[in-house]
Enzyme design. Structure first.
Site, PDB file in Angstrom:
ATOM      1  N   ASP A  49     -42.337 -15.754-112.883  1.00  0.00           N
ATOM      2  CA  ASP A  49     -42.105 -17.020-113.582  1.00  0.00           C
ATOM      3  C   ASP A  49     -42.631 -18.249-112.851  1.00  0.00           C
ATOM      4  OD1 ASP A  49     -40.311 -17.025-111.508  1.00  0.00           O
ATOM      5  OD2 ASP A  49     -38.529 -17.363-112.726  1.00  0.00           O
ATOM      6  N   ARG A 232     -34.967 -21.962-115.041  1.00  0.00           N
ATOM      7  CA  ARG A 232     -36.007 -21.477-115.934  1.00  0.00           C
ATOM      8  C   ARG A 232     -36.258 -22.479-117.046  1.00  0.00           C
ATOM      9  NH1 ARG A 232     -37.053 -15.983-115.677  1.00  0.00           N
ATOM     10  NH2 ARG A 232     -38.712 -16.617-117.083  1.00  0.00           N
ATOM     11  N   TYR A 241     -32.072 -15.185-106.923  1.00  0.00           N
ATOM     12  CA  TYR A 241     -32.445 -14.151-105.976  1.00  0.00           C
ATOM     13  C   TYR A 241     -31.298 -14.058-104.977  1.00  0.00           C
ATOM     14  CZ  TYR A 241     -37.257 -14.237-107.731  1.00  0.00           C
ATOM     15  OH  TYR A 241     -38.375 -14.136-108.524  1.00  0.00           O
ATOM     16  N   PRO A 310     -40.962 -11.288-104.004  1.00  0.00           N
ATOM     17  CA  PRO A 310     -41.215 -12.270-105.069  1.00  0.00           C
ATOM     18  C   PRO A 310     -40.724 -13.675-104.762  1.00  0.00           C
ATOM     19  CG  PRO A 310     -39.266 -11.005-105.612  1.00  0.00           C
ATOM     20  CD  PRO A 310     -39.782 -10.456-104.299  1.00  0.00           C
TER      21      PRO A 310
END
Length: 592
Positions: A49, A232, A241, A310
């Site tokens: 993302d 987001r 995370y 990530p």
């Protein structure tokens, strides 16, 4: 019965970021290509993302940044939280704010948008929209890839498509098929590196919480563990995370345990989960392929040749930039404009980038490890400082390619343009377009149309010596450009001249601009007036001070050669433009 056979110039295995970005370039060069995708249809919701500023610049060069920026979450600020020393129960407290992006690092923002939307935008560019969908074959499984000598289509790819065996013959094959790449396995190449014992959970959630920074990018270091918050797109969805306790195995993680651990980290703030849209758990590993190509006919890109954690937001971005790098090179070669040796630079440039990424990720993930920080005495303050310092790299703006056939650094580069680095992406600055007084970023004059850009900083044309110097250089450049341009093509289709003057534009007339910067192009064979700019005051946007931003002395001027992917290939004196004959001769094909 023998398998059906189809021939194609470029076969792209995988419709992820790398494959689609390469395909956009091939569409622009009008190359015959095909994408094979193992999934049954388009990606519906991707795991990646984070969209770096460099990736936004690429999308802008493709003409699709506006819809990206409209829908995305814009990351502007980071907050850092760590244990509250005054709280005996071990709660957390905000300790610092920081800007997400270093001032001046890019004219584009860092944003968050689901990978599926990014893929959709690129698919919209394949052969002018919906027709490009036919370029992608879904539900196709690659079984084997082999290079069989030279010939017209030397690469054989065996697949199973709609339950039947089929053979593709290709001039070139791109392995863009992810960490479990069938192309890589077929070639016998291996991923080298290691996996740590650090386990993290990741989840996209709709939180119900009193935590005040839930809509900011946020790093939490608490006694219970670490969490990285990434808001987001939209107003509600958030990605966490979550560092999990030592000894945890990914297979043992449940959604309930992930929720419970996150709630402990957020103490004393309440954290409830209205809904979890997606979650996973993983061990951190850093690996890269032992080889990136086979006979310069099959090339690995993206996760097929490098994997890592990530948290730095590199995976989708670096993969996309792999495809960006090789796409235009294949396009030029297959159009007969460049020599096949150009592909050697893909391996040299992107293998170096992958190795650097692995090394960066090892250091970056250690900073997130509670165990590592405790063993090495790393304070929350030091962590925050290092996180901010890593911003240029994580923005995708630290890539530096070494010298090769298309990167030619020189000892006097800094004296010509102190803020332009050969081998790095060409920075942008505000200029005023000469023909219509429009203030704009100079990068807008270099869209991803497959051209090499020769940017001439000519100084003040009101001074006779500067005007005469420019005239001589423009005449030489025009001759060089025509020698590498097919007779049937527009004169700027291979080498594109861009002029930036240091003048009061109101005192300069159009006839003072040499023909090289006003080529006759297009369907109606009209003179283009869109390639000349002034470093001057605009009506509504102030002064960009472009010469200062690039570190160019207006009295001396400079010429900067910019590749189709916006990386700086060479910088030289205006008086030395004749040397570009030899530079371009190394990799371009003379047409006349």
């Amino acid at each position: 019965m023998s398998a059906k056979t189809q021939s194609v110039d470029v076969l792209i295995c995988g419709s992820g970021s790398a494959g689609l970005c390469a395909a956009v370039w091939l569409s622009r060069y009008n190359i015959n290509y095909k994408i094979l995708e193992r999934r049954s249809g388009r990606l519906q919701i991707g795991q990646a993302d984070g969209v770096q500023t460099r990736t936004v610049e690429i999308f802008d060069s493709f003409g699709i940044a506006d819809p990206l920026l409209k829908e995305a979450y814009h990351v502007l600020e980071i907050s850092f939280w760590s244990p509250d020393d005054s709280d005996k129960d071990g709660g957390i407290k905000r300790k610092r704010y920081a800007a997400d992006k270093e001032t001046g690092i890019s004219h584009q923002p860092h944003v968050i948008l689901n990978q599926a939307k990014l893929n959709e935008l690129m698919i919209g560019l394949l052969d002018a929209g919906e027709a490009g969908e036919g370029r992608i074959g879904y539900g196709v499984e690659v079984k084997g890839v082999v290079v069989e000598g030279e010939g017209g289509f030397p690469v054989r790819v065996d697949v199973v498509e709609e339950g039947s065996e089929k053979v593709y013959r290709a001039k070139y094959v791109l392995g863009c098929d992810g960490a479990h790449s069938a192309v890589r396995r077929s070639l016998g190449y291996k991923m080298v590196g290691d996996t740590s014992d650090s386990v993290w959970g990741v989840m996209d959630i709709y939180p119900s919480t009193g935590f005040p920074d839930i809509r900011k990018k946020c790093v939490i270091n608490s006694a219970a563990g670490n969490i990285l918050i990434i808001p987001r797109e939209g107003d509600s969805l958030v990605r966490f995370y979550v560092e999990l306790p030592g000894g945890t195995k990914p297979s043992d993680v449940t959604l309930e345990s992930l929720h419970a651990h996150a709630q402990r980290v957020f103490s004393p703030y309440n954290m409830e989960f209205a809904e979890t849209a997606w979650w996973s758990a993983y061990s951190i590993g850093q690996r890269h392929a032992d080889f990136f190509h086979k006979d310069y006919r099959v090339f690995l890109t993206g996760d097929a040749c490098h994997t890592h954690s990530p948290k730095a937001g590199q995976g989708m971005n670096v993969s996309l930039q792999d495809g960006h790098n090789i796409g235009w090179k294949l396009g030029m070669i297959l159009r007969g404009l460049a020599k096949p040796s150009l592909l050697e630079t893909y391996v040299a440039e992107r293998e170096k980038t992958a190795v650097e990424l692995i090394e960066f990720d090892r250091g970056f993930t250690k900073l997130f490890s509670s165990k590592y920080r405790a063993e090495n005495g790393i304070t929350p303050e030091f962590f925050a400082e290092q996180f901010v310092k890593a911003g240029r790299y994580t923005a995708g703006q630290a890539v530096l390619y070494n010298g090769n056939d298309i990167i030619e650094p020189g000892e006097g580069d800094a004296a010509l343009g102190s803020r332009v680095t050969v081998g790095m992406r060409f920075p942008s600055a505000q200029v005023v377009r000469f023909c219509d007084a429009k203030a704009m970023q100079l990068a807008k004059a270099m869209p991803a149309d497959g051209q090499w850009h020769v940017v001439v900083f000519a100084g003040d044309l009101a001074k006779p010596e500067a005007a005469e110097r420019l005239k001589k250089a423009a005449d030489t450049l025009q001759g060089i450009a025509l020698s590498f341009t097919p007779a049937s093509a527009d004169p700027d289709s291979v080498l594109d001249g861009i002029l930036v003057i240091f003048s009061d534009r109101k005192k300069i007339e159009q006839e003072q601009i040499p023909d090289f910067f006003t080529p006759t192009t297009g369907k109606w064979k009209m003179k283009s007036l869109m390639k000349t700019f002034a470093d001057d005051e605009s009506y509504n946007s102030g002064h960009g001070h472009a010469y200062k931003e690039y570190g160019v002395d207006p009295e001396k001027g400079a010429v900067v050669v910019v590749r189709p992917d916006q990386y700086v290939a060479k910088i030289l004196k205006i008086e030395d433009v004749e040397s570009l004959n030899g530079f371009f001769d190394k990799f371009l094909v003379r047409q006349r």
